[in-house]
Design a protein around this motif. Structure first.
Motif, PDB file in Angstrom:
ATOM      1  N   GLY A   1      -1.304  17.396  11.039  1.00 44.71           N
ATOM      2  CA  GLY A   1      -2.391  18.369  11.076  1.00 44.71           C
ATOM      3  C   GLY A   1      -1.875  19.741  11.425  1.00 44.71           C
ATOM      4  O   GLY A   1      -0.747  19.915  11.896  1.00 44.71           O
ATOM      5  N   THR A   2      -2.719  20.751  11.194  1.00 41.77           N
ATOM      6  CA  THR A   2      -2.313  22.138  11.431  1.00 41.77           C
ATOM      7  C   THR A   2      -2.958  22.740  12.671  1.00 41.77           C
ATOM      8  O   THR A   2      -2.727  23.910  12.975  1.00 41.77           O
ATOM      9  CB  THR A   2      -2.682  23.005  10.215  1.00 41.77           C
ATOM     10  N   ASN A   3      -3.777  21.951  13.391  1.00 38.01           N
ATOM     11  CA  ASN A   3      -4.472  22.505  14.555  1.00 38.01           C
ATOM     12  C   ASN A   3      -4.629  21.408  15.605  1.00 38.01           C
ATOM     13  O   ASN A   3      -5.746  21.026  15.974  1.00 38.01           O
ATOM     14  CB  ASN A   3      -5.840  23.051  14.144  1.00 38.01           C
ATOM     15  N   TYR A   4      -3.513  20.908  16.105  1.00 38.14           N
ATOM     16  CA  TYR A   4      -3.561  19.803  17.055  1.00 38.14           C
ATOM     17  C   TYR A   4      -4.356  20.173  18.307  1.00 38.14           C
ATOM     18  O   TYR A   4      -4.082  21.174  18.970  1.00 38.14           O
ATOM     19  CB  TYR A   4      -2.149  19.368  17.459  1.00 38.14           C
ATOM     20  N   ASN A   5      -5.359  19.345  18.590  1.00 39.87           N
ATOM     21  CA  ASN A   5      -6.160  19.473  19.812  1.00 39.87           C
ATOM     22  C   ASN A   5      -6.744  20.876  19.988  1.00 39.87           C
ATOM     23  O   ASN A   5      -6.930  21.356  21.104  1.00 39.87           O
ATOM     24  CB  ASN A   5      -5.312  19.106  21.035  1.00 39.87           C
ATOM     25  N   GLY A   6      -7.010  21.547  18.849  1.00 38.22           N
ATOM     26  CA  GLY A   6      -7.597  22.879  18.906  1.00 38.22           C
ATOM     27  C   GLY A   6      -6.642  23.960  19.378  1.00 38.22           C
ATOM     28  O   GLY A   6      -7.075  25.082  19.690  1.00 38.22           O
ATOM     29  N   MET A   7      -5.332  23.684  19.428  1.00 38.14           N
ATOM     30  CA  MET A   7      -4.357  24.640  19.944  1.00 38.14           C
ATOM     31  C   MET A   7      -3.683  25.453  18.853  1.00 38.14           C
ATOM     32  O   MET A   7      -2.809  26.273  19.140  1.00 38.14           O
ATOM     33  CB  MET A   7      -3.285  23.911  20.765  1.00 38.14           C
TER      34      MET A   7
ATOM     35  N   PHE B   1       0.838  -1.189   0.000  1.00 37.10           N
ATOM     36  CA  PHE B   1       0.000   0.000   0.000  1.00 37.10           C
ATOM     37  C   PHE B   1       0.881   1.250   0.000  1.00 37.10           C
ATOM     38  O   PHE B   1       1.910   1.286   0.673  1.00 37.10           O
ATOM     39  CB  PHE B   1      -0.903   0.039   1.236  1.00 37.10           C
ATOM     40  N   ALA B   2       0.463   2.273  -0.740  1.00 40.02           N
ATOM     41  CA  ALA B   2       1.189   3.540  -0.737  1.00 40.02           C
ATOM     42  C   ALA B   2       0.246   4.647  -1.191  1.00 40.02           C
ATOM     43  O   ALA B   2      -0.577   4.444  -2.094  1.00 40.02           O
ATOM     44  CB  ALA B   2       2.408   3.472  -1.657  1.00 40.02           C
ATOM     45  N   GLY B   3       0.378   5.821  -0.536  1.00 39.83           N
ATOM     46  CA  GLY B   3      -0.487   6.916  -0.927  1.00 39.83           C
ATOM     47  C   GLY B   3      -0.107   8.224  -0.278  1.00 39.83           C
ATOM     48  O   GLY B   3       0.827   8.311   0.524  1.00 39.83           O
ATOM     49  N   TYR B   4      -0.865   9.253  -0.613  1.00 40.72           N
ATOM     50  CA  TYR B   4      -0.677  10.604  -0.090  1.00 40.72           C
ATOM     51  C   TYR B   4      -2.007  11.070   0.503  1.00 40.72           C
ATOM     52  O   TYR B   4      -3.073  10.893  -0.103  1.00 40.72           O
ATOM     53  CB  TYR B   4      -0.243  11.572  -1.192  1.00 40.72           C
ATOM     54  N   THR B   5      -1.956  11.674   1.707  1.00 36.95           N
ATOM     55  CA  THR B   5      -3.180  12.146   2.343  1.00 36.95           C
ATOM     56  C   THR B   5      -2.981  13.545   2.919  1.00 36.95           C
ATOM     57  O   THR B   5      -1.855  13.983   3.156  1.00 36.95           O
ATOM     58  CB  THR B   5      -3.627  11.205   3.483  1.00 36.95           C
ATOM     59  N   PHE B   6      -4.107  14.216   3.185  1.00 35.35           N
ATOM     60  CA  PHE B   6      -4.096  15.553   3.791  1.00 35.35           C
ATOM     61  C   PHE B   6      -4.063  15.446   5.310  1.00 35.35           C
ATOM     62  O   PHE B   6      -4.895  16.044   6.005  1.00 35.35           O
ATOM     63  CB  PHE B   6      -5.322  16.347   3.362  1.00 35.35           C
ATOM     64  N   GLY B   7      -3.143  14.699   5.845  1.00 30.71           N
ATOM     65  CA  GLY B   7      -3.016  14.585   7.290  1.00 30.71           C
ATOM     66  C   GLY B   7      -3.923  13.522   7.873  1.00 30.71           C
ATOM     67  O   GLY B   7      -4.393  12.617   7.187  1.00 30.71           O
ATOM     68  N   TRP B   8      -4.181  13.641   9.190  1.00 28.41           N
ATOM     69  CA  TRP B   8      -5.006  12.689   9.935  1.00 28.41           C
ATOM     70  C   TRP B   8      -6.420  13.227  10.095  1.00 28.41           C
ATOM     71  O   TRP B   8      -6.619  14.401  10.415  1.00 28.41           O
ATOM     72  CB  TRP B   8      -4.428  12.467  11.326  1.00 28.41           C
ATOM     73  N   ASP B   9      -7.406  12.353   9.927  1.00 25.33           N
ATOM     74  CA  ASP B   9      -8.804  12.690  10.213  1.00 25.33           C
ATOM     75  C   ASP B   9      -9.199  14.010   9.574  1.00 25.33           C
ATOM     76  O   ASP B   9      -9.904  14.828  10.176  1.00 25.33           O
ATOM     77  CB  ASP B   9      -9.043  12.748  11.729  1.00 25.33           C
TER      78      ASP B   9
ATOM     79  N   GLY C   1     -10.826  16.452   6.384  1.00 19.74           N
ATOM     80  CA  GLY C   1     -11.814  16.474   5.325  1.00 19.74           C
ATOM     81  C   GLY C   1     -11.162  16.893   4.021  1.00 19.74           C
ATOM     82  O   GLY C   1      -9.965  16.684   3.811  1.00 19.74           O
ATOM     83  N   PHE C   2     -11.953  17.495   3.166  1.00 23.46           N
ATOM     84  CA  PHE C   2     -11.442  17.892   1.856  1.00 23.46           C
ATOM     85  C   PHE C   2     -10.831  19.292   1.920  1.00 23.46           C
ATOM     86  O   PHE C   2     -11.176  20.201   1.167  1.00 23.46           O
ATOM     87  CB  PHE C   2     -12.555  17.822   0.814  1.00 23.46           C
ATOM     88  N   GLU C   3      -9.924  19.476   2.874  1.00 18.77           N
ATOM     89  CA  GLU C   3      -9.155  20.706   3.017  1.00 18.77           C
ATOM     90  C   GLU C   3      -7.712  20.333   3.302  1.00 18.77           C
ATOM     91  O   GLU C   3      -7.423  19.245   3.796  1.00 18.77           O
ATOM     92  CB  GLU C   3      -9.689  21.551   4.180  1.00 18.77           C
ATOM     93  N   ASP C   4      -6.808  21.248   3.026  1.00 20.82           N
ATOM     94  CA  ASP C   4      -5.392  21.013   3.305  1.00 20.82           C
ATOM     95  C   ASP C   4      -5.158  21.131   4.805  1.00 20.82           C
ATOM     96  O   ASP C   4      -5.093  22.212   5.354  1.00 20.82           O
ATOM     97  CB  ASP C   4      -4.530  22.024   2.547  1.00 20.82           C
ATOM     98  N   ASN C   5      -5.045  19.984   5.455  1.00 23.21           N
ATOM     99  CA  ASN C   5      -4.796  19.979   6.893  1.00 23.21           C
ATOM    100  C   ASN C   5      -3.567  19.150   7.227  1.00 23.21           C
ATOM    101  O   ASN C   5      -3.393  18.695   8.354  1.00 23.21           O
ATOM    102  CB  ASN C   5      -6.020  19.417   7.631  1.00 23.21           C
ATOM    103  N   GLY C   6      -2.702  18.936   6.244  1.00 25.70           N
ATOM    104  CA  GLY C   6      -1.503  18.148   6.468  1.00 25.70           C
ATOM    105  C   GLY C   6      -0.995  17.564   5.170  1.00 25.70           C
ATOM    106  O   GLY C   6      -1.634  17.660   4.113  1.00 25.70           O
ATOM    107  N   ASP C   7       0.168  16.944   5.254  1.00 27.49           N
ATOM    108  CA  ASP C   7       0.792  16.278   4.109  1.00 27.49           C
ATOM    109  C   ASP C   7       1.453  15.015   4.639  1.00 27.49           C
ATOM    110  O   ASP C   7       2.447  15.085   5.363  1.00 27.49           O
ATOM    111  CB  ASP C   7       1.842  17.177   3.448  1.00 27.49           C
ATOM    112  N   ASN C   8       0.895  13.858   4.266  1.00 25.33           N
ATOM    113  CA  ASN C   8       1.354  12.583   4.802  1.00 25.33           C
ATOM    114  C   ASN C   8       1.639  11.576   3.711  1.00 25.33           C
ATOM    115  O   ASN C   8       0.876  11.468   2.746  1.00 25.33           O
ATOM    116  CB  ASN C   8       0.282  11.952   5.689  1.00 25.33           C
ATOM    117  N   PHE C   9       2.695  10.814   3.915  1.00 24.28           N
ATOM    118  CA  PHE C   9       2.820   9.541   3.214  1.00 24.28           C
ATOM    119  C   PHE C   9       2.103   8.490   4.046  1.00 24.28           C
ATOM    120  O   PHE C   9       2.278   8.415   5.266  1.00 24.28           O
ATOM    121  CB  PHE C   9       4.288   9.138   3.043  1.00 24.28           C
ATOM    122  N   LEU C  10       1.298   7.682   3.394  1.00 24.13           N
ATOM    123  CA  LEU C  10       0.587   6.589   4.044  1.00 24.13           C
ATOM    124  C   LEU C  10       0.897   5.314   3.283  1.00 24.13           C
ATOM    125  O   LEU C  10       0.689   5.244   2.068  1.00 24.13           O
ATOM    126  CB  LEU C  10      -0.925   6.854   4.036  1.00 24.13           C
TER     127      LEU C  10
END
Length: 426
Positions: free
Chosen positions: A286-292, A244-252, A254-263
């Motif tokens: 992610g760009t907003n860990y735990n709302g901080m 398996f290999a892919g690219y995702t916008f972070g963890w959890d 939606g369809f917004e840029d909230n990260g850059d991950n190899f998965l």
């Protein structure tokens, strides 16, 4: 594991429909056991497995002329075929489930945080067209929609905490979520998924029918993503190896840029009875860990070993490692490891028993003011009333060695919880 269940769970007759893309539902016997056709039941069950012991009387308990012990040892509890409300239509399969649950104590830092009452955990509906590239190009996809106590925990978390389905709450502890919405294309041994989909990391999943236990491990809730948005490719390199290999916008996300991950990762069948699955995600979580408002960078690994110890005894061992930091100054956010073991014993096709032990550790960091050392020990039973209804009582002990994590709402160092749920699939 979400992936390793492909190797872990041997599909049985009367298995429930629905569940995760990578997982298969727990049946009450991971490996098909003997039926009432066996010699030990010949005196009362010699009419064959299709009719089962009930055809010989027994007041619907599967006894007939057999003793209870005989029929339990045979493993045929005569649950019949599952009933489907929708079924297949033009290549799409539509189904779902409802889950009601009760637990005696509030949980801390995991699912099931609304105690002392019967709650609607999940009302779930899905539509799926599975892809098959064996005959050339094929295209399909899946959409999942759910409501219940588990809804807010399953929602996507964007850079402003308003991404995708995160604001679909309706007050109290209930909410809506759309954990999957993707298209998938396949050609030969290669398939590619694009959209919002379940993670491949970890063993436990959000969908209730895909887990043996009613409650969840701390590891699943605190150190692993539930979903991703992006792209994921799967390639069956051989009969025993899938990569398996892919690219995702972070963890959890939606369809917004909230990260850059190899998965990515792989699932490998070592022998007929042993499989190993490795999954990793590396990059900006992610760009907003735990709302901080904190950008979290790092990596995590998950390794799962599945072993069929005997015809009806399964051992699953999972090890997770996570290390993340604040992008601005390198301060630690989450650093630790977790070790989870499961033993599942299938008594027959209706009933199985299991035990789970978890040790969860995280170092003092932005996520935790002090070192966390938490254990939980859970004993559970799965009993299938028929092909569509399963009941899962359990007894769980949690103990926090230093009280830093908070096993419950009162931050007690230990607690005992009784829980039970019922799942009806359709």
């Amino acid at each position: 594991m979400k992936l390793s269940k492909l190797a872990l769970v041997a599909a049985l007759a009367c298995a429930m429909h629905g569940g995760s893309v990578f997982g298969q539902e727990w049946t009450n016997s991971n490996i098909s056991l003997a039926s009432c056709c066996e010699p030990s039941c010949d005196d009362g069950c010699d009419s064959g497995c299709d009719s089962g012991c009930d055809s010989h009387g027994g007041f619907g308990l599967g006894l007939g002329d057999c003793s209870l012990g005989d029929c339990l040892s045979c493993g045929d509890c005569c649950i019949g075929d599952p009933y489907e409300v929708f079924g297949d239509c033009y290549g799409w399969h539509v189904g779902g489930w409802g889950q009601l649950g009760y637990h005696s104590s509030d949980a801390g830092n995991r699912f099931n945080d609304d105690a002392d009452g019967i709650r609607l955990q999940q009302a779930w509906l899905y539509a799926e067209k599975a892809v098959d590239g064996s005959c050339g190009f094929d295209i399909g996809g899946r959409a999942d929609f759910m409501y219940g106590i588990d809804g807010p925990d399953t929602q996507a978390f964007g850079p402003n905490d308003d991404s995708w389905d995160q604001d679909w709450d309706n007050g109290g502890s209930y909410g809506w979520a759309m954990p999957q919405l993707y298209v998938e294309a396949a050609y030969g041994d290669l398939s590619v998924k694009a959209g919002h989909f379940y993670t491949i990391i970890g063993y436990e999943v959000v969908g209730a029918p895909d887990n043996f236990f009613y409650s969840h491990a701390y590891t699943m809730y605190n150190n692993e993503p539930f979903t991703h948005t992006g792209f994921l490719a799967s390639y069956a390199a051989s009969e025993d190896l899938t990569v398996f290999a892919g690219y995702t916008f972070g963890w959890d996300s939606g369809f917004e840029d909230n990260g850059d991950n190899f998965l990515g990762g792989f699932s490998l069948g070592l022998t007929e009875d042993i499989s190993f699955t490795y999954a990793t995600t590396v990059g900006r979580f992610g760009t907003n860990y735990n709302g901080m408002g904190v950008v979290e960078d790092g990596y995590m690994h998950s390794m799962v070993l599945d072993v069929a110890l005997s015809e009806n005894l399964q051992w699953v061992s999972q090890f997770d490692l996570i290390d993340t930091e604040r992008a601005s100054d390198g301060a630690s956010i989450r650093e630790g490891a977790a070790f989870v073991n499961y033993l599942i014993y299938g008594i027959n096709d209706c009933t199985s028993v299991g035990v789970r032990h978890e040790y969860f550790h995280r170092n003092a960091s932005l996520a935790d003011a002090a070192d966390v050392d938490v254990n939980d020990l859970t004993f559970g039973v799965n009993h299938r009333l028929n092909a569509n209804v399963i009941v899962r009582p359990e007894l769980r002990w949690d103990w926090d060695e230093n009280g830093a994590f908070g096993a419950n709402e009162n931050n007690r160092a230990a607690q005992t919880t009784f829980g039970v749920d019922a799942i009806v699939t359709f």
